[in-house]
Enzyme design. Structure first.
Site, PDB file in Angstrom:
ATOM      1  N   ASP A 382       1.045  -1.244  -0.295  1.00 17.77           N
ATOM      2  CA  ASP A 382      -0.139  -0.127  -0.052  1.00 17.77           C
ATOM      3  C   ASP A 382       0.985   1.307  -0.214  1.00 17.77           C
ATOM      4  OD1 ASP A 382      -2.411   1.589  -0.271  1.00 17.77           O
ATOM      5  OD2 ASP A 382      -2.104   1.597   2.269  1.00 17.77           O
ATOM      6  N   LYS A 383       0.615   2.132  -0.172  1.00 18.99           N
ATOM      7  CA  LYS A 383       1.260   3.311  -0.539  1.00 18.99           C
ATOM      8  C   LYS A 383       1.274   4.402   0.725  1.00 18.99           C
ATOM      9  CE  LYS A 383       0.594   7.322  -2.011  1.00 18.99           C
ATOM     10  NZ  LYS A 383       0.994   8.409  -1.822  1.00 18.99           N
TER      11      LYS A 383
END
Length: 697
Positions: A382-383
């Site tokens: 995930d960023k």
């Protein structure tokens, strides 16, 4: 949490090596309908907790006495040979007591104890008059298992030591001062006092005092973390999950040189360390794929061995030898083929690996994720909050038309201070840091403009802050081509831009960005060098932002504009392409994607109930650097498990032909048998000393 958990688990019992791999959970009652836990916690303890070892040594001592007397007094004719029998019977009693007790209890419950086969072999030796060989078998067998239990208990103590991290008492603040109370009696809302250089007694929120806190026992962070009082103690309990980490502390962490007052956020039974201890204990009983394979193998192998032994008892019918020789050969094969080393080969490594990881702030929930983590070829991230810091920062201040950087910042900070938008807060926070002690007037009369920006009055003039679209449609004072070009270049780089206009003059551009974690690039480089072929970022941000972050930190792929259900589809596609893929996120909004990955890994799980529950592996500290350590540990564990399998199966493959052909008798067979068992146990314990980030493939 779904159930209350205590900070101190029941004292765990060591699992027996020869029980088909079964291990009881700590505190679980014995169920003799299945393979038995050989902890002996319920048997008599004449010599304390080491009684089994002392019995084994007494077995060896009586055997040695009988051997010496047989070669001196009996050989000289001054002592009848029958005089040795009571000594050898004593040796049998000491050597077979625990195994016999276990076997009787298990069989009486309808189960089967593989160790009973050793008793049969020893009894068979006695029937044939080979008392010394039978006593030697029991001595080596009992000694091997007592040492094995000691070694496995050492690994378990690494886990149960977690429960001792939290103090048993706390200084509760009262109207007239403080009083010492049991931590188990603390409840949410109580205020406790933590003196300098002492352990913190409960999870909570700092309401007074400042200090640096060593959170390494819980999160694995190597550097102490600065703590300060929360601004609104009255409402802090209702917002505890959303509070910044600098306001929160964990039970078991160590206070620095400052004194703190802490508002307890949850009872001891629900503290982070309690949940960690409970889940690590549960992880011990979860079998890895290799252990499941060995269990299936044993279900076929053991009956086959018993059939072979039975047939060998009647070898005298086809061979020119007496029944005693056939029976002795069958007993030797029985000893050689007992799968003790095979049964313990995987649990010893899994237990040690889980314990070592827990000491570093990595919760691995059992053997399956421990093995799977080492076989990954792709990792999806995930960023926001995983590869990036999770909060926007002021990255660019570009003044124009005669304005200085200070002029531009003062105007932007003054206006944005009136807004509660997250980007506004980032501009104010970082802008004030850049301006230092510089004072400037406040803005007034904030209002939204066309849903694309804001307007306020500052120093008697209107100030507009917004995106390019705002100024394209606001009035006839359009931005210059140079300004538009710079904005577009910044946005291509992943920045969010805001144009600032004072009156009719464009003062400049402000840019913010959720910046990558400082360690992200190095971690990804380490993973790549270790053979992780694909590292993919999955984000709901636009593709332009995703590509910009990917370029900065060295990702192989960046997939943007993804909704949560599209992240799940992305993980499923990666799993089809790469077979084994991990998903790294915060364990909350990434839970569906994690559930569809081979291994779900949650970061910063110490402060998240959801992350602890949903992830296969939880990095307790909010540090990406724990990921290479976890993968390295997993790979080493996988190698050790394979070594143990080859060692245990190889020893059986060698001993069975040697005993069938008569080259090896019961004595050498039991020595090799117990030797291989101890080797695989101590080989597994090597993981307790693992200290590398990630090994080469």
């Amino acid at each position: 949490m779904k159930e209350n958990m205590t900070a101190t688990p029941p004292s765990p019992k060591p699992a027996h090596a020869c029980n088909g791999g079964h291990e009881h959970k700590p505190g679980e009652k014995h169920d003799h309908n299945h393979d038995h836990d050989h902890g002996h916690a319920h048997t008599m303890m004449i010599f304390g907790k080491n009684t089994e070892l002392y019995f084994s040594l007494l077995c060896g001592a009586t055997l040695a006495i009988a051997w010496i007397l047989g070669r001196t007094l009996v050989a000289a004719g001054t002592m009848p040979e029958g005089g040795l029998l009571p000594i050898l019977i004593a040796s049998y009693i000491f050597g077979g007591f625990y195994t016999a007790k276990e076997a009787i209890e298990t069989i009486s419950k309808g189960g089967f104890e593989i160790d009973f086969l050793m008793l049969v072999a020893a009894a068979g030796a006695a029937i044939l008059g080979k008392w010394e060989e039978g006593a030697l078998l029991l001595f080596l067998f009992s000694l091997g298992h007592s040492l094995e239990h000691y070694a496995m208990e050492k690994a378990r103590k690494s886990i149960t030591a977690l429960a001792d991290l939290a103090p048993k008492t706390a200084l509760l603040k009262t109207n007239g001062g403080t009083k010492e109370v049991e931590t188990s009696g603390l409840k949410a809302g109580d205020i406790i006092v933590v003196r300098p250089n002492t352990k913190i007694s409960a999870d909570g929120i700092v309401v007074a005092g400042t200090s640096s806190v060593d959170q390494a026992p819980i999160t694995g962070e190597s550097v102490p973390v600065d703590k300060m009082p929360v601004e609104d103690p009255a409402n802090a309990l209702q917002q505890v999950k959303d509070l910044n980490a600098r306001y929160k502390v964990f039970s078991g962490s160590i206070n620095g040189n400052g004194s703190l007052e802490i508002m307890v956020s949850q009872p001891a039974s629900d503290s982070t360390i309690s949940r960690l201890v409970k889940m690590v204990n549960e992880a011990q009983s979860q079998k890895s794929p290799t252990q499941q394979f060995t269990d299936r193998f044993q279900r076929i192998f053991v009956p086959a061995v018993l059939i072979l032994v039975l047939l060998l008892c009647f070898a005298f019918l086809v061979l020119d030898e007496p029944f005693s020789a056939s029976f002795y050969r069958a007993m030797s094969v029985l000893v050689a083929a007992s799968p003790c080393a095979l049964a313990i080969s995987t649990p010893s490594a899994v237990l040690s690996g889980v314990a070592r990881a827990a000491r570093m702030g990595v919760l691995i929930k059992g053997g399956r994720p421990l093995e799977d983590l080492g076989n990954l070829t792709a990792v999806a991230f995930d960023k926001t909050g995983t590869l990036t810091e999770g909060k926007p920062r002021l990255t660019n201040v570009i003044p124009m038309n005669g304005n200085s950087e200070t002029d531009l910042l003062q105007a932007a900070v003054a206006v944005e201070a009136l807004s509660d938008h997250p980007l506004a807060k980032a501009i104010v926070r970082d802008g004030k840091t850049k301006l230092g002690d510089t004072s400037f007037p406040e803005a007034q009369q904030l209002e939204a403009v066309l849903g694309k920006g804001i307007k306020a009055t500052w120093q008697g003039a209107p100030v507009y802050i917004g995106n390019l679209a705002l100024f394209e449609s606001l009035d006839e004072y359009r931005p210059a081509a140079e300004l538009t070009t710079q904005v577009q270049e910044l946005e291509r780089g992943g920045h969010t831009t805001m144009v600032v206009r004072k009156g009719t003059v464009y003062a400049g551009i402000i840019a913010v960005m959720d910046t990558p974690r400082p360690e992200a690039a190095e971690v990804l480089k380490t993973l790549k060098s270790a053979g992780i072929k694909r590292m993919i970022m999955l984000t709901g941000d636009n593709q332009q932002v995703a590509d910009a972050v990917a370029r900065q930190i060295g990702l192989t792929d960046a997939w943007g504009n993804l909704l949560p259900e599209q992240k799940v589809e992305a993980i499923q596609k990666l799993a089809r392409d790469e077979h084994k893929v991990a998903m790294v996120g915060d364990g909350v909004n990434d839970a569906p994607a994690m559930a569809n990955s081979t291994v779900g890994i949650a970061m910063g799980a110490a402060g998240s109930d959801v992350a602890l529950e949903t992830a296969d592996i939880a990095l307790m500290g909010d540090k990406l650097t724990l990921l290479p350590f976890a993968i390295g540990l997993s790979r080493t564990a996988s190698k050790i498990i394979k070594q143990n399998l080859w060692m245990s199966l190889g020893m059986v493959a060698i001993l069975i032909p040697l005993t069938i052909t008569g080259i090896a008798s019961i004595g050498p067979a039991v020595m090799a048998h117990e030797g291989s068992t101890l080797v695989v146990v101590f080989n597994g314990l090597r993981l307790l000393a693992y200290n590398k980030k990630i090994p080469g493939k």
